[in-house]
Motif scaffolding. Sequence first.
Motif, PDB file in Angstrom:
ATOM      1  N   ARG A 122       0.825  -1.205   0.000  1.00 12.24           N
ATOM      2  CA  ARG A 122       0.000   0.000   0.000  1.00 12.24           C
ATOM      3  C   ARG A 122       0.864   1.260   0.000  1.00 12.24           C
ATOM      4  O   ARG A 122       1.990   1.252   0.500  1.00 12.24           O
ATOM      5  CB  ARG A 122      -0.865   0.030   1.263  1.00 12.24           C
ATOM      6  CG  ARG A 122      -2.069  -0.883   1.197  1.00 12.24           C
ATOM      7  CD  ARG A 122      -2.782  -0.923   2.519  1.00 12.24           C
ATOM      8  NE  ARG A 122      -2.020  -1.707   3.481  1.00 12.24           N
ATOM      9  CZ  ARG A 122      -1.987  -1.456   4.782  1.00 12.24           C
ATOM     10  NH1 ARG A 122      -2.661  -0.442   5.284  1.00 12.24           N
ATOM     11  NH2 ARG A 122      -1.283  -2.213   5.582  1.00 12.24           N
ATOM     12  N   ILE A 123       0.313   2.335  -0.534  1.00 11.17           N
ATOM     13  CA  ILE A 123       0.908   3.667  -0.356  1.00 11.17           C
ATOM     14  C   ILE A 123       0.893   3.968   1.138  1.00 11.17           C
ATOM     15  O   ILE A 123      -0.085   3.650   1.826  1.00 11.17           O
ATOM     16  CB  ILE A 123       0.076   4.710  -1.139  1.00 11.17           C
ATOM     17  CG1 ILE A 123       0.294   4.527  -2.640  1.00 11.17           C
ATOM     18  CG2 ILE A 123       0.401   6.131  -0.688  1.00 11.17           C
ATOM     19  CD1 ILE A 123      -0.614   5.372  -3.510  1.00 11.17           C
ATOM     20  N   ARG A 124       1.940   4.586   1.662  1.00 10.27           N
ATOM     21  CA  ARG A 124       1.998   4.811   3.112  1.00 10.27           C
ATOM     22  C   ARG A 124       0.791   5.633   3.569  1.00 10.27           C
ATOM     23  O   ARG A 124       0.418   6.636   2.952  1.00 10.27           O
ATOM     24  CB  ARG A 124       3.314   5.487   3.520  1.00 10.27           C
ATOM     25  CG  ARG A 124       3.494   6.877   3.014  1.00 10.27           C
ATOM     26  CD  ARG A 124       4.741   7.565   3.591  1.00 10.27           C
ATOM     27  NE  ARG A 124       4.908   8.859   2.930  1.00 10.27           N
ATOM     28  CZ  ARG A 124       5.629   9.033   1.822  1.00 10.27           C
ATOM     29  NH1 ARG A 124       6.285   8.042   1.284  1.00 10.27           N
ATOM     30  NH2 ARG A 124       5.693  10.243   1.260  1.00 10.27           N
ATOM     31  N   GLY A 125       0.188   5.167   4.625  1.00 14.25           N
ATOM     32  CA  GLY A 125      -0.973   5.861   5.187  1.00 14.25           C
ATOM     33  C   GLY A 125      -2.309   5.390   4.638  1.00 14.25           C
ATOM     34  O   GLY A 125      -3.354   5.676   5.217  1.00 14.25           O
ATOM     35  N   VAL A 126      -2.297   4.679   3.515  1.00 15.13           N
ATOM     36  CA  VAL A 126      -3.560   4.200   2.940  1.00 15.13           C
ATOM     37  C   VAL A 126      -4.074   3.024   3.758  1.00 15.13           C
ATOM     38  O   VAL A 126      -3.333   2.064   3.997  1.00 15.13           O
ATOM     39  CB  VAL A 126      -3.381   3.789   1.464  1.00 15.13           C
ATOM     40  CG1 VAL A 126      -4.567   2.972   0.974  1.00 15.13           C
ATOM     41  CG2 VAL A 126      -3.201   5.027   0.595  1.00 15.13           C
ATOM     42  N   LYS A 127      -5.336   3.115   4.201  1.00 19.12           N
ATOM     43  CA  LYS A 127      -5.883   2.039   5.027  1.00 19.12           C
ATOM     44  C   LYS A 127      -6.289   0.853   4.173  1.00 19.12           C
ATOM     45  O   LYS A 127      -5.940  -0.277   4.472  1.00 19.12           O
ATOM     46  CB  LYS A 127      -7.050   2.584   5.843  1.00 19.12           C
ATOM     47  CG  LYS A 127      -6.565   3.794   6.661  1.00 19.12           C
ATOM     48  CD  LYS A 127      -7.390   4.141   7.841  1.00 19.12           C
ATOM     49  CE  LYS A 127      -6.647   5.240   8.614  1.00 19.12           C
ATOM     50  NZ  LYS A 127      -7.160   5.514   9.928  1.00 19.12           N
ATOM     51  N   ARG A 128      -7.055   1.103   3.148  1.00 17.08           N
ATOM     52  CA  ARG A 128      -7.440   0.035   2.225  1.00 17.08           C
ATOM     53  C   ARG A 128      -7.433   0.561   0.801  1.00 17.08           C
ATOM     54  O   ARG A 128      -8.112   1.553   0.521  1.00 17.08           O
ATOM     55  CB  ARG A 128      -8.883  -0.454   2.520  1.00 17.08           C
ATOM     56  CG  ARG A 128      -9.135  -0.876   3.934  1.00 17.08           C
ATOM     57  CD  ARG A 128      -8.652  -2.289   4.183  1.00 17.08           C
ATOM     58  NE  ARG A 128      -8.870  -2.609   5.582  1.00 17.08           N
ATOM     59  CZ  ARG A 128      -9.785  -3.472   6.028  1.00 17.08           C
ATOM     60  NH1 ARG A 128     -10.544  -4.112   5.182  1.00 17.08           N
ATOM     61  NH2 ARG A 128      -9.912  -3.696   7.314  1.00 17.08           N
ATOM     62  N   PRO A 129      -6.753  -0.105  -0.096  1.00 17.67           N
ATOM     63  CA  PRO A 129      -6.910   0.236  -1.510  1.00 17.67           C
ATOM     64  C   PRO A 129      -8.348  -0.035  -1.968  1.00 17.67           C
ATOM     65  O   PRO A 129      -9.057  -0.849  -1.363  1.00 17.67           O
ATOM     66  CB  PRO A 129      -5.920  -0.693  -2.213  1.00 17.67           C
ATOM     67  CG  PRO A 129      -4.913  -1.041  -1.162  1.00 17.67           C
ATOM     68  CD  PRO A 129      -5.699  -1.114   0.112  1.00 17.67           C
ATOM     69  N   ALA A 130      -8.756   0.667  -2.989  1.00 14.06           N
ATOM     70  CA  ALA A 130     -10.123   0.540  -3.503  1.00 14.06           C
ATOM     71  C   ALA A 130     -10.092   0.335  -5.011  1.00 14.06           C
ATOM     72  O   ALA A 130      -9.190   0.823  -5.691  1.00 14.06           O
ATOM     73  CB  ALA A 130     -10.920   1.800  -3.177  1.00 14.06           C
ATOM     74  N   ILE A 131     -11.091  -0.400  -5.505  1.00  8.36           N
ATOM     75  CA  ILE A 131     -11.249  -0.535  -6.951  1.00  8.36           C
ATOM     76  C   ILE A 131     -12.102   0.624  -7.450  1.00  8.36           C
ATOM     77  O   ILE A 131     -13.187   0.870  -6.931  1.00  8.36           O
ATOM     78  CB  ILE A 131     -11.929  -1.869  -7.311  1.00  8.36           C
ATOM     79  CG1 ILE A 131     -11.028  -3.040  -6.910  1.00  8.36           C
ATOM     80  CG2 ILE A 131     -12.238  -1.924  -8.798  1.00  8.36           C
ATOM     81  CD1 ILE A 131     -11.672  -4.395  -7.141  1.00  8.36           C
ATOM     82  N   ALA A 132     -11.580   1.344  -8.429  1.00  6.92           N
ATOM     83  CA  ALA A 132     -12.295   2.498  -8.978  1.00  6.92           C
ATOM     84  C   ALA A 132     -12.856   2.136 -10.351  1.00  6.92           C
ATOM     85  O   ALA A 132     -12.108   1.964 -11.304  1.00  6.92           O
ATOM     86  CB  ALA A 132     -11.355   3.691  -9.086  1.00  6.92           C
TER      87      ALA A 132
END
Lengths: 361, 361
Positions: A122-132
């Motif tokens: 993950r990018i630092r600080g991102v809690k959950r990636p999302a599908i866009a």
Amino acid sequence: MSSAGREERPVIVALDAHGADLGFAEVIAGANRALAAGIALRIFGPESEIRPLLRDAEGLAEIVDAPVAVSNHDDPATAVRSKRDASIVLAAKSVAHGETDALVSAGPTGATLAASLLNMKRIRGVKRPAIAALVPNGRGGSTVLLDAGANIDVPADYLVQFAVLGAEFARWVLGQERPKVGILSIGEESGKGTERVVEAGRLLSEGSHRFEFVGNVEGRDIPTDLVDVVVTDGFTGNVALKTLEGAAKGVMIAIRDAIKSSRLATLGGLLARRQLMRLRTEIDPNTTGGAPLLGVRGVAIVAHGSSTAEGIAAALMLAARSVEGGLVAHMTEAIDELRAAADEPQPVSETVVSVGDTDDA
Amino acid sequence: MSSAGREERPVIVALDAHGADLGFAEVIAGANRALAAGIALRIFGPESEIRPLLRDAEGLAEIVDAPVAVSNHDDPATAVRSKRDASIVLAAKSVAHGETDALVSAGPTGATLAASLLNMKRIRGVKRPAIAALVPNGRGGSTVLLDAGANIDVPADYLVQFAVLGAEFARWVLGQERPKVGILSIGEESGKGTERVVEAGRLLSEGSHRFEFVGNVEGRDIPTDLVDVVVTDGFTGNVALKTLEGAAKGVMIAIRDAIKSSRLATLGGLLARRQLMRLRTEIDPNTTGGAPLLGVRGVAIVAHGSSTAEGIAAALMLAARSVEGGLVAHMTEAIDELRAAADEPQPVSETVVSVGDTDDA
């Protein structure tokens, strides 16, 4: 680092050739279109099958022989750990190692998610990636709908992050200078919706952002240009997206039936055909190509399982555009800003799917 | 009791004339169509405005002078308590007292819900009434989608009740002998979805029912004839419904633009026009008329706020069909069976909206 080497060489997109409903021939036909458009590819799949299909006049393609696939029957999280030579794993690793810049796969969504998370992190600080998901907005553009299915249980602060990630995509890939962002609910008034939606709306109203937060939007606003980004949890987003797909499919069938249903109408239908074909193109999910996975340290595009050659080519071009727009760096910056504004401590370790990616903040 | 007097006289539908976007003229034009089709009406609204518009050759209509309206600006629950002479309140009371058999209103949904709940009360054992939207299924029929917005917070056992209520409607009003019921989720596998969806799926799989439970369905299945009833919470259902409306509207605009966009296409479009108009009718929410509120002790139909005369007429006919089908008695029986099967104690007092209806189980 996904962007390593970006300055020294042209963009290379890693294409997982496995898993598309229409098979290798269609995937490679899509690759050939992208190659003809000047996009360099590294293709992961069975070389013996791919080589004869490839048309690469400019020498822009490289094949990495990867006969092993993750299938729909595999548990994605387990499979991407155990099948270390699977095409999707090798392709995601190549992005993580900076050998390529973006990943495209029309294979199982769960496998693409798990392989991206596990390898790109993950990018630092991102809690959950999302599908866009990119939904045609009826004006030749797209509405970014996220999350479209990666996360079922989504607290308010995740929704805020989705707004930030979606807005960066709309800005740097779709070219919306100051994207308008709405949160999906069941009425325009800010008090309407679930507790989480109301709380996320409050949080988004408070801060200053790189985007314009317009408050609640409704389902009917998704396929319009009212806003550029619609934020929601992965359950609601997935239902909305599939509902749109169902409606589009139903309408196309109805148009076809209408055109066929009498001799008079057939004549009329033939004459109107070109216009209706344009409409079909607008509705067709193959037009946008695929759904970016936002929040990982690299560009990853989930192409539709039923992608045609056109869909694959569109996904590859979307991937290249995302890299050229510097999407990952911009998302990283925007998430940093959000965390600074919230004066947050370092995020705790969390994962989207149980692939056990370590926290990298 | 809503069904009091049903044996002694023909069906009478109570029509709230207030609150439709297109005004009294359109509502009464709809009433006139229903009257011409032989449906007896009691119309609640300002007599001075309604009388001149009414065409009632057979003497089937009665006007109850009710100049007071509940507006969109009122809090519904408060307004239906304080405005005791409001048209929607008087109309709902007339059903509750057995003077009429069914309620139709194109006024604010919240007011129709609150007035129905407060006056008709819930069917014994029903935890929360649900709004059932009728979505064209592309085969000339409808998919019953519930809840379409009455309840945001919906535990698994409410979803099970929605399945039972929706199935009775599909059977006795839409004529589906053994309705197929699905639960809305983000994948067909029974383990997919929120905890509540998975739990409701488990509960529905276990019992024997008056319907066929097919498991999870997805958003794309709603506008098709895969199942007769789609069960979901009011948040997701409302988003899905409005998404469909938005898609339909977008497609109709796109078809219109496509037809207009060149002289050749205009000729083609004119010839294909009749077929496309049929398609538009299929998509148009006015075709189904309105959404029944299921679970109250009486027939109540929430007509679309933007209903045309055709939409009002369709809602009135749907109301009459629901009464003739014995819908409320059948729902009562089915909920009794469900409770007996679950060996449940009497339900505790709960309300959909804070109108404080007393528990009547």
